[in-house]
Design an enzyme around this catalytic site. Structure first.
Site, PDB file in Angstrom:
ATOM      1  CG  HIS A   1       0.156  -7.436   3.474  1.00 50.71           C
ATOM      2  ND1 HIS A   1       1.107  -6.451   3.555  1.00 50.71           N
ATOM      3  CD2 HIS A   1       0.379  -8.063   2.288  1.00 50.71           C
ATOM      4  CE1 HIS A   1       1.861  -6.475   2.463  1.00 50.71           C
ATOM      5  NE2 HIS A   1       1.445  -7.445   1.690  1.00 50.71           N
TER       6      HIS A   1
ATOM      7  CE1 TYR B   1       4.319  -4.419   0.404  1.00 48.49           C
ATOM      8  CE2 TYR B   1       3.309  -2.652  -0.850  1.00 48.49           C
ATOM      9  CZ  TYR B   1       3.408  -3.992  -0.541  1.00 48.49           C
ATOM     10  OH  TYR B   1       2.605  -4.894  -1.185  1.00 48.49           O
TER      11      TYR B   1
ATOM     12  CE  LYS C   1      -1.264  -4.543  -0.368  1.00 43.98           C
ATOM     13  NZ  LYS C   1      -0.104  -3.688  -0.668  1.00 43.98           N
TER      14      LYS C   1
END
Ligand code: NAP
Length: 272
Positions: A105, A47, A72
């Site tokens: 993830h 992210y 993750k």
């Protein structure tokens, strides 16, 4: 706030998702969410906002040990050394010596056996760098395999009124892990659903609140809606003061149309 039990611990049923929250917006969203009463935050290496999420935590007045923080490991970092190294980097960016939940993830590609990342995650847990370990985007078959390899506390998957997860839910309840619903608002699509609007009217709630309530009212389910709008963050937290009837729960379950919104090229075969 409702909490879900996991191995000697519990996880708040509602968290803030942070995918696509960037820069100062991510920091202020996290700080504001903690101020409102959120105690569960979801980020990921991919992210590109771990530093900003960490800054939001440190700017807030909420002690770190009251926050359930998840990150993750990206699917390109799943060789054991990469798991260890990339997690150390995540912890540095987040400004913390441990996370509460560390997830794989996406399932590893065929070249990397499942053992490899899961053993590395277990090592990190033994070292106190994460309190729990888990996975994301694991199908029931993959989850059965993962549960043989270690104490998996969570599977984080796409789950909303338009995409049911009955098989994983049954497994979660039988095997004692949490099913965390990502994209719980179907990325905004629940807002247009007439049935959710009608049910919400009866409770003085919005379609988004009904969708979130439907998720977290189910045993073993947590949800992590993302909201960059401060009003949305507040609205999404206001779901613990009403209850859906069993008829309403069933009517929402009937909206399942197998609509999967997140399906990148490295996704597993969802039917296996
Ligand atoms: P989502 O939470 O289902 O939907 C987010 C969208 O809904 C945003 O456009 C947001 O608008 C809007 N929204 C939020 N609350 C609202 C409200 N009360 N009323 C109206 N609109 C509202 O989608 P998502 O971001 O895909 O999923 C949530 C989190 O799950 C992510 O942030 C991430 O942490 C996690 N996730 C994980 C994976 C994975 O592979 N493990 C994949 C996808 C997502 P505003 O932003 O304008 O407020």
């Amino acid at each position: 706030m409702k909490r879900i039990s996991i191995e000697n611990d519990s996880i708040p049923a509602l968290g803030l998702g942070t995918w696509q929250l960037q820069g100062s917006e991510a920091t202020s969203a996290v700080e504001h969410a903690l101020h409102l009463g959120y105690r569960h935050l979801d980020t990921a290496q991919a992210y590109d906002n771990e530093r900003e999420v960490g800054a939001g935590i440190s700017r807030s007045s909420v002690p770190r040990d009251e926050i359930f923080l998840t990150t993750k490991v990206w699917w390109e970092n799943l060789e054991a050394d990469d798991v260890l190294r990339s997690t150390e980097a995540s912890l540095r960016r987040l400004g913390t010596d441990h996370v509460d939940l560390l997830l794989v993830h996406w399932p590893p590609s065929d070249e990397i056996p499942l053992d490899e990342p899961l053993t590395a995650l277990t090592t990190l847990m033994t070292q106190g760098k994460t309190r729990h370990i888990g996975v994301s985007n694991f199908t029931p078959t993959l989850m059965e395999k993962a549960l043989e390899k270690g104490p998996i506390a969570c599977d984080q998957v796409e789950f909303h009124p338009f995409l049911g997860q009955d098989e994983l839910l049954e497994l979660a309840r039988n095997r004692g892990f949490v099913l965390t619903a990502y994209s719980p608002l179907a990325r905004g699509r629940v807002l247009e659903e007439e049935a959710l609007r009608r049910i919400g009217e009866g409770h003085g709630k919005t379609p988004a609140q009904v969708a979130l309530r439907w998720l977290i009212q189910q045993e073993s389910v947590a949800a992590i809606p993302k909201a960059s709008d401060p009003g949305h963050r507040e609205e999404n937290l206001a779901i613990f003061d009403f209850e859906l009837s069993s008829e309403e729960m069933e009517a929402i379950r009937d909206l399942d149309r197998g609509e999967r919104l997140i399906d990148p090229e490295f996704a597993p075969n969802w039917d296996q």
